[in-house]
Design a protein around this motif. Structure first.
Motif, short mmCIF file in Angstrom:
data_model
loop_
_atom_site.label_atom_id
_atom_site.label_comp_id
_atom_site.label_asym_id
_atom_site.label_seq_id
_atom_site.Cartn_x
_atom_site.Cartn_y
_atom_site.Cartn_z
N GLY A 41 31.72 -38.19 38.14
CA GLY A 41 32.17 -37.48 36.95
C GLY A 41 31.03 -37.09 36.04
N THR A 42 31.39 -36.56 34.86
CA THR A 42 30.41 -36.08 33.89
C THR A 42 29.60 -37.23 33.32
OG1 THR A 42 31.94 -34.31 33.31
CG2 THR A 42 30.13 -34.69 31.81
N ASN A 43 30.25 -38.34 32.99
CA ASN A 43 29.53 -39.50 32.46
C ASN A 43 28.55 -40.05 33.49
OD1 ASN A 43 30.80 -39.37 30.02
ND2 ASN A 43 32.34 -40.92 30.51
N GLY A 44 28.96 -40.09 34.73
CA GLY A 44 28.09 -40.56 35.79
C GLY A 44 26.87 -39.68 35.94
N LEU A 45 27.06 -38.36 35.87
CA LEU A 45 25.95 -37.42 35.96
C LEU A 45 24.99 -37.61 34.79
CD1 LEU A 45 24.57 -35.06 37.39
CD2 LEU A 45 26.04 -33.52 36.07
N LEU A 46 25.53 -37.82 33.61
CA LEU A 46 24.71 -38.04 32.42
C LEU A 46 23.90 -39.33 32.56
CD1 LEU A 46 23.91 -37.09 29.60
CD2 LEU A 46 25.85 -38.42 28.71
N VAL A 47 24.53 -40.40 32.99
CA VAL A 47 23.83 -41.69 33.18
C VAL A 47 22.76 -41.54 34.25
CG1 VAL A 47 24.11 -44.05 34.02
CG2 VAL A 47 25.73 -43.12 32.37
N PHE A 48 23.08 -40.87 35.35
CA PHE A 48 22.12 -40.65 36.43
C PHE A 48 20.91 -39.87 35.91
CE2 PHE A 48 20.38 -38.03 39.84
CZ PHE A 48 20.09 -39.00 40.79
N THR A 49 21.14 -38.80 35.16
CA THR A 49 20.07 -37.96 34.65
C THR A 49 19.17 -38.74 33.69
OG1 THR A 49 21.47 -36.02 34.87
CG2 THR A 49 19.55 -35.80 33.45
N ILE A 50 19.78 -39.48 32.77
CA ILE A 50 18.99 -40.27 31.82
C ILE A 50 18.20 -41.35 32.55
CG2 ILE A 50 19.15 -41.92 29.90
CD1 ILE A 50 21.52 -40.19 28.87
N SER A 51 18.84 -42.01 33.50
CA SER A 51 18.15 -43.05 34.27
C SER A 51 17.00 -42.47 35.07
CB SER A 51 19.12 -43.74 35.24
OG SER A 51 20.16 -44.36 34.55
N PHE A 52 17.20 -41.32 35.68
CA PHE A 52 16.17 -40.68 36.49
C PHE A 52 14.98 -40.27 35.62
CE2 PHE A 52 14.35 -37.11 38.91
CZ PHE A 52 14.10 -37.78 40.10
N ILE A 53 15.26 -39.69 34.47
CA ILE A 53 14.18 -39.30 33.55
C ILE A 53 13.43 -40.53 33.07
CG2 ILE A 53 13.71 -38.32 31.26
CD1 ILE A 53 16.00 -36.31 31.87
N GLY A 54 14.14 -41.61 32.78
CA GLY A 54 13.50 -42.86 32.37
C GLY A 54 12.62 -43.43 33.47
#
Length: 119
Positions: A41-54
């Motif tokens: 979902g959208t929340n999962g994509l957001l968490v994945f993106t933030i985690s990946f950038i981190g």
């Protein structure tokens, strides 16, 4: 065949020691937990993106990028050595047996180099 052009040639290194735990520890502590999460979902994509950038920011700040598991799969080895009294980390496709060698190298960051042994 296109040969690599090295920035620095005919340099002596010493106290060479292979770091055999670099790629497995990187995989176990960073990639495996990162990939095991359920990102839907959208929340999962957001968490994945933030985690990946981190993760990318962490790797860039700590120079852990040399622990790339792809390099390990392709047969490259990570070595710790001294050059001119300073500690360096080297990436090389050759298995090194001697404790002192002459190398050609390209600097990747302040203390990380990609090198080949001069025969």
């Amino acid at each position: 065949m296109n040969k690599i052009q090295y920035e620095t040639t005919n340099t002596t290194i010493s106290h060479i020691k292979e770091d055999k735990e670099a790629s497995p520890s990187f995989y176990a502590t960073f990639l495996l937990p990162f990939l095991m999460n359920n990102y839907t979902g959208t929340n999962g994509l957001l968490v994945f993106t933030i985690s990946f950038i981190g993760l990318i920011a962490l790797l860039a700040k700590t120079t852990l990028f040399y622990n790339n598991p792809i390099l390990s799969i392709l047969g490259y080895r990570i070595y710790n050595f001294k050059k001119d009294g300073s500690d360096f980390i080297g990436i090389c496709s050759q298995k090194l047996e001697k404790k002192t060698l002459k190398i050609n190298y390209n600097k990747v960051s302040n203390n990380v180099v990609f090198f080949e042994v001069i025969e």
